[in-house]
Scaffold this active site. Structure first.
Site, PDB file in Angstrom:
ATOM      1  CB  SER A  38      -0.940   0.015   1.213  1.00  0.00           C
ATOM      2  OG  SER A  38      -0.208  -0.097   2.423  1.00  0.00           O
ATOM      3  CG  ASP A  57      -4.181   5.488   6.805  1.00  0.00           C
ATOM      4  OD1 ASP A  57      -3.016   5.333   7.221  1.00  0.00           O
ATOM      5  OD2 ASP A  57      -4.602   4.941   5.762  1.00  0.00           O
ATOM      6  CG  HIS A 108      -0.951   3.928   4.572  1.00  0.00           C
ATOM      7  ND1 HIS A 108      -2.188   3.445   4.944  1.00  0.00           N
ATOM      8  CD2 HIS A 108      -0.310   2.906   3.946  1.00  0.00           C
ATOM      9  CE1 HIS A 108      -2.303   2.181   4.552  1.00  0.00           C
ATOM     10  NE2 HIS A 108      -1.177   1.831   3.948  1.00  0.00           N
TER      11      HIS A 108
END
Length: 363
Positions: free
Chosen positions: A48, A338, A341
Protein backbone atom coordinates in the site's frame (compact mmCIF):
# COMPACT_ATOMS: atom_id res chain seq x y z
CA UNK A 1 -4.82 0.96 -25.84
CA UNK A 2 -3.42 3.28 -28.50
CA UNK A 3 -0.40 1.98 -30.40
CA UNK A 4 2.60 4.22 -30.96
CA UNK A 5 5.13 3.42 -33.66
CA UNK A 6 8.69 4.58 -33.10
CA UNK A 7 11.25 5.03 -35.89
CA UNK A 8 13.85 2.67 -34.45
CA UNK A 9 15.02 1.08 -37.68
CA UNK A 10 17.77 3.66 -37.94
CA UNK A 11 20.58 3.50 -35.39
CA UNK A 12 21.10 7.21 -35.89
CA UNK A 13 17.50 8.03 -34.99
CA UNK A 14 17.67 5.69 -31.99
CA UNK A 15 20.82 7.40 -30.71
CA UNK A 16 19.22 10.79 -31.31
CA UNK A 17 16.17 9.75 -29.31
CA UNK A 18 18.34 8.70 -26.36
CA UNK A 19 20.23 11.99 -26.43
CA UNK A 20 17.04 14.07 -26.50
CA UNK A 21 15.51 11.93 -23.75
CA UNK A 22 18.57 12.31 -21.52
CA UNK A 23 18.64 16.08 -22.02
CA UNK A 24 14.91 16.34 -21.29
CA UNK A 25 15.19 14.33 -18.09
CA UNK A 26 18.25 16.21 -16.84
CA UNK A 27 16.48 19.52 -17.44
CA UNK A 28 13.48 18.54 -15.30
CA UNK A 29 15.15 16.45 -12.61
CA UNK A 30 15.44 17.79 -9.08
CA UNK A 31 17.95 15.08 -8.17
CA UNK A 32 21.25 15.31 -10.02
CA UNK A 33 22.17 12.09 -11.82
CA UNK A 34 25.75 11.08 -12.62
CA UNK A 35 27.18 12.29 -15.94
CA UNK A 36 25.69 10.21 -18.78
CA UNK A 37 23.30 8.62 -16.27
CA UNK A 38 19.68 8.18 -17.28
CA UNK A 39 16.57 6.66 -15.73
CA UNK A 40 13.80 6.42 -18.35
CA UNK A 41 11.13 4.92 -16.09
CA UNK A 42 10.18 4.04 -12.53
CA UNK A 43 8.65 0.56 -12.24
CA UNK A 44 7.20 -0.40 -8.88
CA UNK A 45 6.10 -3.50 -6.97
CA UNK A 46 4.85 -4.01 -3.45
CA UNK A 47 2.18 -2.96 -1.00
CA UNK A 48 0.00 0.00 0.00
CA UNK A 49 2.93 2.39 0.35
CA UNK A 50 3.20 2.46 -3.45
CA UNK A 51 -0.23 1.23 -4.59
CA UNK A 52 -1.86 3.80 -6.88
CA UNK A 53 -5.19 2.05 -7.34
CA UNK A 54 -4.57 -1.58 -8.28
CA UNK A 55 -6.91 -2.68 -5.48
CA UNK A 56 -9.81 -0.54 -6.65
CA UNK A 57 -11.71 -3.33 -8.38
CA UNK A 58 -10.78 -6.12 -5.99
CA UNK A 59 -13.22 -7.70 -3.57
CA UNK A 60 -11.20 -6.65 -0.53
CA UNK A 61 -11.49 -4.32 2.43
CA UNK A 62 -7.94 -3.13 1.69
CA UNK A 63 -8.92 -0.30 -0.64
CA UNK A 64 -9.23 3.45 -0.50
CA UNK A 65 -10.88 4.70 -3.67
CA UNK A 66 -13.11 7.06 -1.69
CA UNK A 67 -12.78 10.28 0.26
CA UNK A 68 -11.10 11.51 2.37
CA UNK A 69 -8.29 9.57 0.65
CA UNK A 70 -6.95 11.73 -2.15
CA UNK A 71 -8.34 14.96 -0.71
CA UNK A 72 -5.05 16.73 -1.48
CA UNK A 73 -4.36 14.88 -4.73
CA UNK A 74 -4.80 16.84 -7.97
CA UNK A 75 -8.49 17.69 -8.21
CA UNK A 76 -9.21 16.21 -4.78
CA UNK A 77 -9.81 12.84 -6.40
CA UNK A 78 -9.48 9.52 -4.52
CA UNK A 79 -7.39 7.35 -6.85
CA UNK A 80 -6.74 4.34 -4.66
CA UNK A 81 -3.56 5.76 -3.13
CA UNK A 82 -3.41 5.14 0.61
CA UNK A 83 -2.64 8.78 1.35
CA UNK A 84 -4.11 12.25 1.31
CA UNK A 85 -2.04 12.96 -1.81
CA UNK A 86 0.93 11.46 -3.60
CA UNK A 87 2.79 8.32 -2.52
CA UNK A 88 6.57 7.66 -2.63
CA UNK A 89 6.64 6.22 -6.15
CA UNK A 90 4.99 9.41 -7.46
CA UNK A 91 7.43 11.62 -5.60
CA UNK A 92 10.46 9.64 -6.76
CA UNK A 93 9.38 9.91 -10.40
CA UNK A 94 8.76 13.61 -9.84
CA UNK A 95 12.18 14.17 -8.25
CA UNK A 96 13.85 12.31 -11.12
CA UNK A 97 12.05 14.52 -13.64
CA UNK A 98 10.29 11.59 -15.31
CA UNK A 99 6.63 12.46 -14.67
CA UNK A 100 4.31 13.74 -11.96
CA UNK A 101 2.74 10.43 -10.93
CA UNK A 102 3.30 6.71 -11.43
CA UNK A 103 -0.09 5.25 -12.36
CA UNK A 104 -1.50 1.87 -11.41
CA UNK A 105 -0.96 -0.77 -14.07
CA UNK A 106 -4.58 -1.88 -13.69
CA UNK A 107 -5.95 1.65 -14.07
CA UNK A 108 -8.53 1.40 -16.90
CA UNK A 109 -7.54 4.90 -18.07
CA UNK A 110 -3.83 4.03 -18.32
CA UNK A 111 -2.23 5.71 -21.33
CA UNK A 112 0.16 4.00 -23.72
CA UNK A 113 2.80 6.62 -22.99
CA UNK A 114 2.79 5.60 -19.33
CA UNK A 115 4.13 2.18 -20.22
CA UNK A 116 7.27 3.87 -21.49
CA UNK A 117 7.89 5.84 -18.30
CA UNK A 118 6.72 3.41 -15.64
CA UNK A 119 3.77 2.03 -13.72
CA UNK A 120 3.14 0.49 -10.33
CA UNK A 121 1.97 -3.09 -9.91
CA UNK A 122 1.72 -2.71 -6.12
CA UNK A 123 -1.28 -3.93 -4.17
CA UNK A 124 -2.12 -2.70 -0.69
CA UNK A 125 -2.03 -5.47 1.90
CA UNK A 126 0.40 -7.77 0.11
CA UNK A 127 3.72 -9.04 1.42
CA UNK A 128 6.69 -11.34 0.96
CA UNK A 129 4.93 -14.12 2.86
CA UNK A 130 2.56 -15.77 0.32
CA UNK A 131 -0.03 -16.10 3.09
CA UNK A 132 -0.26 -12.33 3.57
CA UNK A 133 -2.06 -11.46 0.29
CA UNK A 134 -4.36 -14.47 0.73
CA UNK A 135 -5.49 -13.19 4.12
CA UNK A 136 -6.17 -9.75 2.64
CA UNK A 137 -7.60 -10.92 -0.72
CA UNK A 138 -5.14 -8.78 -2.67
CA UNK A 139 -2.56 -9.21 -5.44
CA UNK A 140 0.46 -11.30 -4.47
CA UNK A 141 4.00 -10.47 -5.55
CA UNK A 142 3.89 -13.50 -7.82
CA UNK A 143 0.80 -12.13 -9.54
CA UNK A 144 2.44 -8.72 -9.79
CA UNK A 145 5.33 -10.43 -11.56
CA UNK A 146 2.89 -11.99 -14.03
CA UNK A 147 1.43 -8.56 -14.75
CA UNK A 148 4.99 -7.32 -15.29
CA UNK A 149 5.58 -10.03 -17.89
CA UNK A 150 2.41 -8.88 -19.64
CA UNK A 151 3.72 -5.31 -19.42
CA UNK A 152 6.96 -6.35 -21.14
CA UNK A 153 4.99 -7.91 -24.00
CA UNK A 154 2.97 -4.70 -24.41
CA UNK A 155 6.13 -2.62 -24.29
CA UNK A 156 7.74 -4.67 -27.04
CA UNK A 157 4.61 -4.28 -29.16
CA UNK A 158 4.63 -0.49 -28.97
CA UNK A 159 8.35 0.28 -28.70
CA UNK A 160 10.22 -2.67 -30.17
CA UNK A 161 12.75 -5.06 -28.70
CA UNK A 162 15.69 -2.65 -28.59
CA UNK A 163 13.94 0.12 -26.72
CA UNK A 164 12.25 -2.33 -24.37
CA UNK A 165 15.61 -3.81 -23.40
CA UNK A 166 16.95 -0.29 -22.86
CA UNK A 167 14.02 0.64 -20.61
CA UNK A 168 14.36 -2.53 -18.55
CA UNK A 169 18.12 -2.17 -18.12
CA UNK A 170 18.14 1.54 -17.29
CA UNK A 171 14.93 2.05 -15.31
CA UNK A 172 14.68 2.27 -11.55
CA UNK A 173 12.83 -0.73 -10.13
CA UNK A 174 11.43 -0.35 -6.63
CA UNK A 175 10.17 -3.08 -4.30
CA UNK A 176 8.28 -2.08 -1.15
CA UNK A 177 6.92 -4.83 1.10
CA UNK A 178 7.26 -6.53 4.46
CA UNK A 179 5.25 -4.28 6.77
CA UNK A 180 2.03 -6.24 6.36
CA UNK A 181 3.85 -9.52 6.95
CA UNK A 182 5.20 -8.36 10.29
CA UNK A 183 2.32 -6.22 11.53
CA UNK A 184 -0.70 -8.14 10.26
CA UNK A 185 0.17 -11.73 9.41
CA UNK A 186 2.60 -12.31 12.27
CA UNK A 187 1.64 -10.09 15.19
CA UNK A 188 -2.01 -9.02 14.82
CA UNK A 189 -3.53 -12.11 13.20
CA UNK A 190 -0.88 -14.44 14.66
CA UNK A 191 -1.28 -16.59 11.55
CA UNK A 192 2.37 -17.70 11.56
CA UNK A 193 3.27 -17.57 15.26
CA UNK A 194 2.73 -21.27 15.89
CA UNK A 195 4.96 -22.21 12.95
CA UNK A 196 7.74 -19.64 13.23
CA UNK A 197 9.55 -17.60 15.81
CA UNK A 198 10.66 -14.14 14.69
CA UNK A 199 14.10 -15.20 13.36
CA UNK A 200 12.54 -18.01 11.32
CA UNK A 201 9.74 -15.80 10.02
CA UNK A 202 12.13 -13.08 8.91
CA UNK A 203 14.12 -15.81 7.13
CA UNK A 204 10.95 -16.75 5.24
CA UNK A 205 10.41 -13.11 4.32
CA UNK A 206 13.95 -12.42 3.16
CA UNK A 207 14.14 -15.65 1.14
CA UNK A 208 10.96 -14.61 -0.67
CA UNK A 209 12.34 -11.10 -1.22
CA UNK A 210 15.57 -12.53 -2.63
CA UNK A 211 13.72 -14.78 -5.07
CA UNK A 212 11.57 -11.87 -6.22
CA UNK A 213 14.61 -9.70 -6.92
CA UNK A 214 16.28 -12.54 -8.83
CA UNK A 215 13.12 -12.95 -10.92
CA UNK A 216 13.19 -9.25 -11.79
CA UNK A 217 16.84 -9.55 -12.76
CA UNK A 218 16.04 -12.54 -14.94
CA UNK A 219 13.44 -10.47 -16.78
CA UNK A 220 15.93 -7.72 -17.59
CA UNK A 221 15.89 -5.36 -14.59
CA UNK A 222 19.36 -4.12 -13.63
CA UNK A 223 18.71 -1.23 -11.21
CA UNK A 224 16.66 -2.62 -8.33
CA UNK A 225 16.02 -0.77 -5.08
CA UNK A 226 14.39 -2.61 -2.20
CA UNK A 227 12.90 -0.66 0.69
CA UNK A 228 13.53 -1.76 4.23
CA UNK A 229 10.58 -2.23 6.51
CA UNK A 230 9.80 0.89 8.58
CA UNK A 231 9.61 1.14 12.38
CA UNK A 232 6.24 -0.56 12.04
CA UNK A 233 5.67 -0.66 15.79
CA UNK A 234 5.53 3.14 15.81
CA UNK A 235 2.71 3.63 13.31
CA UNK A 236 -0.51 4.68 15.08
CA UNK A 237 -2.51 1.47 14.58
CA UNK A 238 0.30 -0.70 15.91
CA UNK A 239 0.73 1.58 18.91
CA UNK A 240 -2.96 0.99 19.58
CA UNK A 241 -2.80 -2.77 19.08
CA UNK A 242 0.59 -3.54 20.58
CA UNK A 243 1.86 -0.51 22.49
CA UNK A 244 -0.02 -0.92 25.76
CA UNK A 245 -2.24 1.56 27.53
CA UNK A 246 0.19 4.42 26.85
CA UNK A 247 0.30 3.58 23.14
CA UNK A 248 4.08 3.53 23.03
CA UNK A 249 5.90 2.07 20.03
CA UNK A 250 5.37 -1.71 19.93
CA UNK A 251 8.99 -2.72 20.36
CA UNK A 252 8.57 -6.39 19.44
CA UNK A 253 7.29 -5.27 16.03
CA UNK A 254 10.32 -3.01 15.61
CA UNK A 255 12.74 -5.75 16.69
CA UNK A 256 11.32 -7.98 13.96
CA UNK A 257 11.63 -5.16 11.42
CA UNK A 258 15.26 -4.51 12.36
CA UNK A 259 16.11 -8.20 12.08
CA UNK A 260 14.48 -8.48 8.66
CA UNK A 261 16.21 -5.32 7.46
CA UNK A 262 19.62 -6.61 8.51
CA UNK A 263 19.06 -9.86 6.60
CA UNK A 264 17.68 -8.03 3.56
CA UNK A 265 20.67 -5.69 3.40
CA UNK A 266 23.03 -8.65 3.58
CA UNK A 267 21.37 -10.64 0.80
CA UNK A 268 21.20 -7.62 -1.52
CA UNK A 269 24.88 -7.01 -0.92
CA UNK A 270 25.64 -10.63 -1.84
CA UNK A 271 23.95 -10.14 -5.23
CA UNK A 272 26.67 -7.68 -6.19
CA UNK A 273 28.97 -10.67 -6.50
CA UNK A 274 26.61 -13.21 -8.04
CA UNK A 275 25.04 -10.72 -10.49
CA UNK A 276 27.80 -8.13 -11.00
CA UNK A 277 26.12 -6.22 -13.85
CA UNK A 278 23.17 -5.39 -11.60
CA UNK A 279 22.73 -2.64 -9.04
CA UNK A 280 20.94 -3.91 -5.94
CA UNK A 281 20.23 -1.06 -3.57
CA UNK A 282 19.06 -1.43 0.01
CA UNK A 283 16.90 1.60 0.77
CA UNK A 284 16.76 2.32 4.49
CA UNK A 285 13.44 3.88 5.46
CA UNK A 286 13.49 2.61 9.04
CA UNK A 287 15.91 5.19 10.40
CA UNK A 288 14.69 8.23 8.42
CA UNK A 289 11.06 7.62 9.45
CA UNK A 290 12.04 6.94 13.06
CA UNK A 291 14.00 10.19 13.01
CA UNK A 292 10.93 12.02 11.74
CA UNK A 293 8.84 10.51 14.54
CA UNK A 294 11.40 11.28 17.24
CA UNK A 295 12.12 14.82 16.05
CA UNK A 296 8.95 16.00 14.31
CA UNK A 297 9.47 19.74 14.84
CA UNK A 298 12.53 19.70 12.57
CA UNK A 299 10.22 19.15 9.59
CA UNK A 300 7.26 21.14 10.85
CA UNK A 301 5.19 18.30 12.30
CA UNK A 302 3.37 18.24 15.62
CA UNK A 303 1.45 14.94 15.81
CA UNK A 304 3.34 11.63 15.61
CA UNK A 305 1.16 9.03 17.36
CA UNK A 306 -2.19 9.55 15.64
CA UNK A 307 -3.25 9.76 12.03
CA UNK A 308 -5.27 12.65 10.63
CA UNK A 309 -8.25 10.52 9.59
CA UNK A 310 -10.88 9.96 12.27
CA UNK A 311 -9.48 9.36 15.74
CA UNK A 312 -6.19 8.45 14.08
CA UNK A 313 -5.77 5.45 16.37
CA UNK A 314 -7.11 2.62 14.22
CA UNK A 315 -8.79 3.97 11.07
CA UNK A 316 -7.26 2.72 7.82
CA UNK A 317 -8.67 1.65 4.44
CA UNK A 318 -12.47 1.28 4.65
CA UNK A 319 -12.48 2.48 8.27
CA UNK A 320 -11.11 5.83 7.08
CA UNK A 321 -14.01 7.28 5.13
CA UNK A 322 -16.01 10.48 4.73
CA UNK A 323 -18.15 9.52 7.73
CA UNK A 324 -15.11 9.17 10.01
CA UNK A 325 -15.57 11.58 12.94
CA UNK A 326 -12.95 14.07 14.06
CA UNK A 327 -10.79 13.99 10.91
CA UNK A 328 -8.18 16.71 11.32
CA UNK A 329 -8.49 20.09 9.64
CA UNK A 330 -4.75 20.69 9.21
CA UNK A 331 -3.05 17.61 7.78
CA UNK A 332 0.29 19.43 7.57
CA UNK A 333 0.77 18.92 11.32
CA UNK A 334 0.57 15.14 11.01
CA UNK A 335 3.22 12.59 10.06
CA UNK A 336 0.51 9.98 9.45
CA UNK A 337 -2.54 10.38 7.25
CA UNK A 338 -4.44 7.35 8.55
CA UNK A 339 -3.37 4.95 11.28
CA UNK A 340 -0.88 3.18 9.01
CA UNK A 341 0.31 5.43 6.17
CA UNK A 342 2.24 8.73 6.23
CA UNK A 343 0.96 11.97 4.74
CA UNK A 344 2.27 13.32 1.45
CA UNK A 345 4.22 15.94 3.40
CA UNK A 346 5.96 13.22 5.43
CA UNK A 347 6.63 11.18 2.30
CA UNK A 348 8.18 14.25 0.63
CA UNK A 349 10.53 14.79 3.55
CA UNK A 350 11.57 11.13 3.48
CA UNK A 351 11.93 10.81 -0.30
CA UNK A 352 14.09 13.92 -0.61
CA UNK A 353 16.44 12.69 2.11
CA UNK A 354 16.58 9.09 0.92
CA UNK A 355 17.07 9.83 -2.79
CA UNK A 356 19.97 12.15 -2.11
CA UNK A 357 21.71 9.39 -0.18
CA UNK A 358 21.16 6.46 -2.54
CA UNK A 359 20.85 7.76 -6.10
CA UNK A 360 24.53 7.15 -6.83
CA UNK A 361 24.18 3.48 -5.88
CA UNK A 362 22.00 2.88 -8.95
CA UNK A 363 24.92 3.66 -11.28
Amino acid sequence: METIVFPFSSKFLWAKYLLVFALFISAKALIKLPINGTIPAVIVFGDSIVDAGNNNDLNTVIRCDFLPYGQDFAGGVPTGRFCNGKVPSDLIAEELGIKDIVPAYLDPTLKTQDLLTGVTFASGGTGYDPLTPKLASVISLGEQLNYFKEYIRKLKAIAGEEKTNFILAKSMFLVVAGSDDIANTYFVLRARKLQYDVPAYTDLMVNSAAEFVKELYGLGARKIGVFSTPPIGCVPSQRTLGGGIERECAEDYNVAAILFNKKLSSVLNSFKTSMPDGRFVYIDVYNPLLGLIQNPQKNGFEVVDNGCCGTGNIEVAILCNKLSPSTCTDVSKYIFWDSYHPTEKAYRALVTLILQNIIGDFF
